[in-house]
Design a protein around this motif. Structure first.
Motif, PDB file in Angstrom:
ATOM      1  N   ILE A 425       0.849  -1.189   0.000  1.00 19.14           N
ATOM      2  CA  ILE A 425       0.000   0.000   0.000  1.00 19.14           C
ATOM      3  C   ILE A 425       0.888   1.244   0.000  1.00 19.14           C
ATOM      4  O   ILE A 425       2.045   1.209   0.427  1.00 19.14           O
ATOM      5  CB  ILE A 425      -0.969   0.034   1.201  1.00 19.14           C
ATOM      6  CG1 ILE A 425      -0.193   0.049   2.521  1.00 19.14           C
ATOM      7  CG2 ILE A 425      -1.938  -1.127   1.145  1.00 19.14           C
ATOM      8  CD1 ILE A 425      -1.073   0.220   3.728  1.00 19.14           C
ATOM      9  N   VAL A 426       0.326   2.342  -0.497  1.00 22.81           N
ATOM     10  CA  VAL A 426       1.031   3.620  -0.567  1.00 22.81           C
ATOM     11  C   VAL A 426       0.422   4.542   0.480  1.00 22.81           C
ATOM     12  O   VAL A 426      -0.802   4.664   0.575  1.00 22.81           O
ATOM     13  CB  VAL A 426       0.915   4.249  -1.973  1.00 22.81           C
ATOM     14  CG1 VAL A 426       1.686   5.565  -2.032  1.00 22.81           C
ATOM     15  CG2 VAL A 426       1.426   3.277  -3.035  1.00 22.81           C
ATOM     16  N   VAL A 427       1.276   5.198   1.251  1.00 15.90           N
ATOM     17  CA  VAL A 427       0.828   6.070   2.331  1.00 15.90           C
ATOM     18  C   VAL A 427       1.563   7.401   2.253  1.00 15.90           C
ATOM     19  O   VAL A 427       2.793   7.439   2.104  1.00 15.90           O
ATOM     20  CB  VAL A 427       1.080   5.421   3.717  1.00 15.90           C
ATOM     21  CG1 VAL A 427       0.793   6.407   4.839  1.00 15.90           C
ATOM     22  CG2 VAL A 427       0.226   4.173   3.875  1.00 15.90           C
ATOM     23  N   LEU A 428       0.815   8.500   2.347  1.00 15.78           N
ATOM     24  CA  LEU A 428       1.422   9.807   2.571  1.00 15.78           C
ATOM     25  C   LEU A 428       1.534  10.011   4.075  1.00 15.78           C
ATOM     26  O   LEU A 428       0.531   9.902   4.804  1.00 15.78           O
ATOM     27  CB  LEU A 428       0.558  10.924   1.972  1.00 15.78           C
ATOM     28  CG  LEU A 428       0.584  11.138   0.456  1.00 15.78           C
ATOM     29  CD1 LEU A 428      -0.238  12.369   0.094  1.00 15.78           C
ATOM     30  CD2 LEU A 428       1.995  11.289  -0.069  1.00 15.78           C
ATOM     31  N   TRP A 429       2.759  10.320   4.536  1.00 13.95           N
ATOM     32  CA  TRP A 429       2.973  10.500   5.972  1.00 13.95           C
ATOM     33  C   TRP A 429       3.244  11.979   6.261  1.00 13.95           C
ATOM     34  O   TRP A 429       4.185  12.572   5.736  1.00 13.95           O
ATOM     35  CB  TRP A 429       4.143   9.651   6.443  1.00 13.95           C
ATOM     36  CG  TRP A 429       4.447   9.839   7.897  1.00 13.95           C
ATOM     37  CD1 TRP A 429       5.447  10.585   8.452  1.00 13.95           C
ATOM     38  CD2 TRP A 429       3.720   9.277   8.997  1.00 13.95           C
ATOM     39  NE1 TRP A 429       5.395  10.530   9.811  1.00 13.95           N
ATOM     40  CE2 TRP A 429       4.343   9.731  10.180  1.00 13.95           C
ATOM     41  CE3 TRP A 429       2.608   8.438   9.085  1.00 13.95           C
ATOM     42  CZ2 TRP A 429       3.880   9.362  11.439  1.00 13.95           C
ATOM     43  CZ3 TRP A 429       2.140   8.080  10.337  1.00 13.95           C
ATOM     44  CH2 TRP A 429       2.779   8.534  11.504  1.00 13.95           C
ATOM     45  N   VAL A 442      -4.685  13.491  11.611  1.00 12.30           N
ATOM     46  CA  VAL A 442      -4.149  12.204  11.180  1.00 12.30           C
ATOM     47  C   VAL A 442      -2.759  12.422  10.605  1.00 12.30           C
ATOM     48  O   VAL A 442      -2.428  13.511  10.105  1.00 12.30           O
ATOM     49  CB  VAL A 442      -5.064  11.544  10.122  1.00 12.30           C
ATOM     50  CG1 VAL A 442      -6.422  11.242  10.704  1.00 12.30           C
ATOM     51  CG2 VAL A 442      -5.189  12.414   8.886  1.00 12.30           C
ATOM     52  N   HIS A 443      -1.956  11.393  10.672  1.00 13.27           N
ATOM     53  CA  HIS A 443      -0.599  11.449  10.112  1.00 13.27           C
ATOM     54  C   HIS A 443      -0.487  10.639   8.819  1.00 13.27           C
ATOM     55  O   HIS A 443       0.254  11.016   7.918  1.00 13.27           O
ATOM     56  CB  HIS A 443       0.416  10.907  11.123  1.00 13.27           C
ATOM     57  CG  HIS A 443       0.547  11.739  12.365  1.00 13.27           C
ATOM     58  ND1 HIS A 443       1.354  12.848  12.425  1.00 13.27           N
ATOM     59  CD2 HIS A 443      -0.034  11.625  13.586  1.00 13.27           C
ATOM     60  CE1 HIS A 443       1.281  13.390  13.624  1.00 13.27           C
ATOM     61  NE2 HIS A 443       0.437  12.664  14.360  1.00 13.27           N
ATOM     62  N   ALA A 444      -1.207   9.527   8.755  1.00 15.08           N
ATOM     63  CA  ALA A 444      -1.094   8.613   7.608  1.00 15.08           C
ATOM     64  C   ALA A 444      -2.342   8.708   6.736  1.00 15.08           C
ATOM     65  O   ALA A 444      -3.466   8.573   7.234  1.00 15.08           O
ATOM     66  CB  ALA A 444      -0.904   7.182   8.090  1.00 15.08           C
ATOM     67  N   VAL A 445      -2.135   8.935   5.451  1.00 15.25           N
ATOM     68  CA  VAL A 445      -3.229   9.000   4.483  1.00 15.25           C
ATOM     69  C   VAL A 445      -2.988   7.955   3.414  1.00 15.25           C
ATOM     70  O   VAL A 445      -1.978   8.011   2.692  1.00 15.25           O
ATOM     71  CB  VAL A 445      -3.327  10.403   3.848  1.00 15.25           C
ATOM     72  CG1 VAL A 445      -4.428  10.425   2.795  1.00 15.25           C
ATOM     73  CG2 VAL A 445      -3.565  11.464   4.918  1.00 15.25           C
ATOM     74  N   ASP A 446      -3.871   6.942   3.329  1.00 15.28           N
ATOM     75  CA  ASP A 446      -3.726   5.889   2.325  1.00 15.28           C
ATOM     76  C   ASP A 446      -4.037   6.438   0.938  1.00 15.28           C
ATOM     77  O   ASP A 446      -5.018   7.170   0.755  1.00 15.28           O
ATOM     78  CB  ASP A 446      -4.665   4.727   2.635  1.00 15.28           C
ATOM     79  CG  ASP A 446      -4.187   3.934   3.845  1.00 15.28           C
ATOM     80  OD1 ASP A 446      -3.301   4.429   4.566  1.00 15.28           O
ATOM     81  OD2 ASP A 446      -4.701   2.822   4.067  1.00 15.28           O
ATOM     82  N   VAL A 447      -3.220   6.052  -0.034  1.00 15.69           N
ATOM     83  CA  VAL A 447      -3.341   6.541  -1.406  1.00 15.69           C
ATOM     84  C   VAL A 447      -3.762   5.391  -2.321  1.00 15.69           C
ATOM     85  O   VAL A 447      -3.103   4.344  -2.348  1.00 15.69           O
ATOM     86  CB  VAL A 447      -2.006   7.132  -1.898  1.00 15.69           C
ATOM     87  CG1 VAL A 447      -2.103   7.556  -3.364  1.00 15.69           C
ATOM     88  CG2 VAL A 447      -1.593   8.308  -1.028  1.00 15.69           C
TER      89      VAL A 447
END
Length: 536
Positions: A425-429, A442-447
């Motif tokens: 999975i890809v995550v913007l941190w 939130v800190h982690a956003v799933d892409v």
């Protein structure tokens, strides 16, 4: 002209790098290629000689038509240009008509078919002092009767050298027509008449000797299509002496690939489709067809709202000739709200060369992610055999690109590393956090990811950001793009290189010493426990 289908081994090896791997079922692909052959009907061709000396016969045949110019029938096909230029170079020395001007009544002084032609279209191609021009005859019973492709020397004279005459109407050839050959100048001319029952066809020109492209060669190139005045689709190209030499030496042909999956072989020479090489007999052709069939077909793109002011592409729209629309819009200024669209297009060999890192092997695959009107074109590159060991520890990953305006991160685009599992999975941190839709930080956003539109098994992603002063990170480089392996894998790959493998420097760079990041990885099951990660 030889019928030997065996290409030069070195050329074939280089050409294989320029075409995407096969990602569709081979049997299904060949079935589609033969499906159209079984539906073939009789061809209505009145002439097809590329080096004719006159086309006056058409004028005599059509002289009694009414002179009032009117379109014969409404357009029923979709042209697929390659970009916005009038002419494009699809291979070294091979120029193709891309976009034509508005049709106009023929000029009496320059066209010898004034009495028999209704429209004249300038194609933008020139052979010495000769301009290649298309003239279209008058409609008969509501159907286009004939057309001529010829060379105009100047404002007073014209000739048929390099021309051809054909008809289309109630019972056209369902396999299309191809007029090709060497001109008196030593150049090579190609004109393809696309059968009207193909709605959105791609025209693939192949040659077993190959076409030269920057940094290598390919056996297949795509020709853009343009519409005649009545909507009939055509492709036209002119090659220089080097192209003519390659075409003379090898075997060549044209394959049409429609959006509904039909694969049509245009008759070769005078032998019809039975005299053509099969799709699976030409190196690179099967893969090129598969790549076209894998392209997005949706009329509109799909976009997901991740958190306020952060959106990602869920799926691309079908190509408009300028690329595949992601559905994303990004601000292009720090002082205005002007937004521009983001599109994805196939990377050329020249693009791959330009994106190469000195001392490393050129990437084999890639797309260009562009922002309309902003002069921004980000190369997202990869190779099918990429490994983690191929990239230096701590170095940025070339498969992920970002674009900033001033201190604002506006666009992130990339490809999931090819060596990682399908469940990656890809995550913007966001180290300082960002406000989610529910008001929580939130800190982690799933892409989300979408399939590679060029036909490889790769998964791509694109994210547009329009953060305001409340949520904008103090440094755009603080935002990390993480590729996380599956449950229990312990695999963390950071596109910036800083946090790949979670070294101490990565955790120290976090505002809280890495507590939130490790907690997120444990919650997702990527790590077993945070304490063990710190000890490692």
């Amino acid at each position: 002209m030889t019928a030997d289908l065996r290409p030069d081994p070195d050329l074939a090896a280089r050409a294989a790098q320029a075409t995407p791997p096969m990602s569709l079922d081979t049997d299904a692909l060949l079935h589609a290629a033969h499906r159209h052959v079984r539906r073939r009907t009789a061809t209505r061709v009145v002439g097809g000689v590329l080096a004719v000396t006159t086309v006056a016969v058409l004028a005599a045949d059509l002289a009694d038509r009414a002179a009032e110019p009117q379109p014969a029938q409404p357009p029923t096909q979709i042209a697929l240009p390659l970009g916005d230029d009038h002419v494009v170079e699809v291979a070294q020395g091979l120029l193709a008509v891309n976009r034509v001007g508005e049709p106009r009544p023929p000029e009496p002084r320059s066209v010898p078919l004034t009495d028999g032609a209704q429209w004249q279209v300038d194609l933008g191609l020139s052979s010495g002092a000769h301009d290649l021009v298309l003239t279209v005859g008058h409609p008969a019973d509501g159907e286009q009767e004939a057309a001529v492709y010829y060379t105009r020397v100047d404002d007073t004279t014209a000739e048929g050298s390099g021309g051809a005459t054909w008809t289309w109407g109630a019972a056209p050839a369902t396999d299309g027509l191809r007029f090709s050959g060497e001109l008196d100048t030593g150049e090579w001319s190609e004109l393809v008449v696309v059968p009207p029952d193909l709605t959105e066809p791609h025209v693939l020109l192949w040659n077993t000797t190959g076409f030269a492209v920057t940094g290598g060669a390919t056996t297949v190139v795509e020709l853009p299509t343009f519409a005649a005045p009545d909507g009939q689709l055509l492709s036209a190209a002119l090659g220089d002496y080097s192209v003519a030499a390659r075409m003379r030496t090898g075997r060549s042909g044209v394959v049409l690939v429609d959006r509904d999956g039909d694969v049509v072989q245009v008759p070769c020479d005078e032998a019809g489709t039975d005299g053509c090489a099969g799709v699976d007999e030409v190196p690179g052709l099967q893969d090129a067809v598969a790549a076209v069939l894998a392209e997005p077909r949706d009329a509109a793109p799909s976009v997901a709202d991740l958190v306020p002011d952060v959106r990602a592409s869920n799926g691309l729209a079908r190509s408009t000739g300028a690329g595949w629309d992601t559905g994303l819009r990004v601000p292009v200024s720090t002082v205005a709200t002007l937004e521009r669209s983001v599109s994805v297009s196939r990377a050329s060999v020249a693009d791959l060369l330009a994106a190469s890192t000195p001392g490393r092997e050129r990437p084999g695959r890639g797309v260009m992610v562009s922002v309309e009107g902003a002069g921004v074109s980000l190369p997202v590159t990869w190779s099918d055999d990429d490994t983690a060991e191929r990239f230096d520890a701590g170095a940025p990953y070339p498969g992920t690109q970002r674009w900033t305006v001033g201190d604002d991160l506006r666009l992130v685009a990339g490809v999931v590393p090819r060596w990682m599992d399908d469940d990656t999975i890809v995550v913007l941190w966001f180290p300082d956090g960002i406000t989610g839709a529910d008001g929580r930080v939130v800190h982690a956003v799933d892409v989300p990811t979408y399939p590679d539109p060029t036909g490889t098994p790769a998964r791509l992603y694109a994210v547009a950001l329009a953060l305001d002063d409340r949520t904008r990170p103090s440094d755009p480089d603080d935002v990390l793009v993480l590729h996380l392996g599956g449950v229990g894998s312990g695999e963390v790959h950071d596109a910036s290189g800083l946090c790949t493998g979670l070294p101490a420097a990565c955790l120290a760079a976090q505002p809280d010493g890495g507590t939130a990041l490790l907690g997120e990885l444990v919650a997702r099951g990527v790590l077993d426990d945070a304490a063990g990660a710190r000890e490692d």
